[in-house]
Design an enzyme around this catalytic site. Sequence first.
Site, PDB file in Angstrom:
ATOM      1  N   ASP A 117       0.876  -1.171   0.000  1.00  0.00           N
ATOM      2  CA  ASP A 117       0.000   0.000   0.000  1.00  0.00           C
ATOM      3  C   ASP A 117       0.908   1.214   0.000  1.00  0.00           C
ATOM      4  OD1 ASP A 117      -1.783   2.141   0.591  1.00  0.00           O
ATOM      5  OD2 ASP A 117      -3.174   0.698   1.468  1.00  0.00           O
ATOM      6  N   ARG A 175       0.422   4.111   0.668  1.00  0.00           N
ATOM      7  CA  ARG A 175       0.203   5.019   1.806  1.00  0.00           C
ATOM      8  C   ARG A 175       0.634   4.371   3.123  1.00  0.00           C
ATOM      9  NH1 ARG A 175      -5.940   6.540   0.917  1.00  0.00           N
ATOM     10  NH2 ARG A 175      -5.946   4.342   0.340  1.00  0.00           N
ATOM     11  N   ILE A 215       0.575   2.831   6.433  1.00  0.00           N
ATOM     12  CA  ILE A 215      -0.449   2.715   7.485  1.00  0.00           C
ATOM     13  C   ILE A 215      -1.420   3.887   7.353  1.00  0.00           C
ATOM     14  CG2 ILE A 215      -0.872   2.760   9.976  1.00  0.00           C
ATOM     15  CD1 ILE A 215       1.880   1.520  10.356  1.00  0.00           C
ATOM     16  N   HIS A 216      -2.699   3.570   7.134  1.00  0.00           N
ATOM     17  CA  HIS A 216      -3.684   4.646   7.088  1.00  0.00           C
ATOM     18  C   HIS A 216      -5.067   4.125   7.461  1.00  0.00           C
ATOM     19  CE1 HIS A 216      -5.363   3.433   3.130  1.00  0.00           C
ATOM     20  NE2 HIS A 216      -4.160   2.912   3.004  1.00  0.00           N
ATOM     21  N   GLY A 217      -5.653   4.796   8.426  1.00  0.00           N
ATOM     22  CA  GLY A 217      -7.046   4.648   8.829  1.00  0.00           C
ATOM     23  C   GLY A 217      -7.694   3.282   8.769  1.00  0.00           C
TER      24      GLY A 217
END
Length: 155
Positions: free
Chosen positions: A8, A10, A12-14
Amino acid sequence: MIVFNRIDDRLIHGQVVTTWVNMYKIEQIIILNNKIAHDKTQKNILAMAAPQGIRVKVFSIAKFAEIIESNDITRRTMLLFSNSEDVLQAVELGVPIKELNIGGMRFQEGRKRLTKTLSVTPNENAAFKKLLADGVDISVQMVPNDERIELKEVI
């Protein structure tokens, strides 16, 4: 034990990470990224972005390959990468990756769109093809509820 491998861009995200962490009962996230491994600020930001109670470690790819050669991973672990070239390097250095989930690699100039959430550079595309040829089971799926797309069908 490594129970889930994911790309991913990004990291670590949400909600995305939270859903996978819950699904696989992840206890720690290990990010393999040569650039971030030497960036204390980025490491701190990623640690803060993780769900509560989840340990976050960041290693260069070569360092992690060296560590797992002589150390067992006892926590339920997610390996997290930002691109396929890093995954290929890890596999070539002996990191045991048999399955790989692709979340997002966003479209930008110079990237070819393969699915709604996956765009690749020529080098990333070649790395994916090598991983597939090496027998890695690769699928594209942002969150567990999304349809799972086999990479070999879109590459």
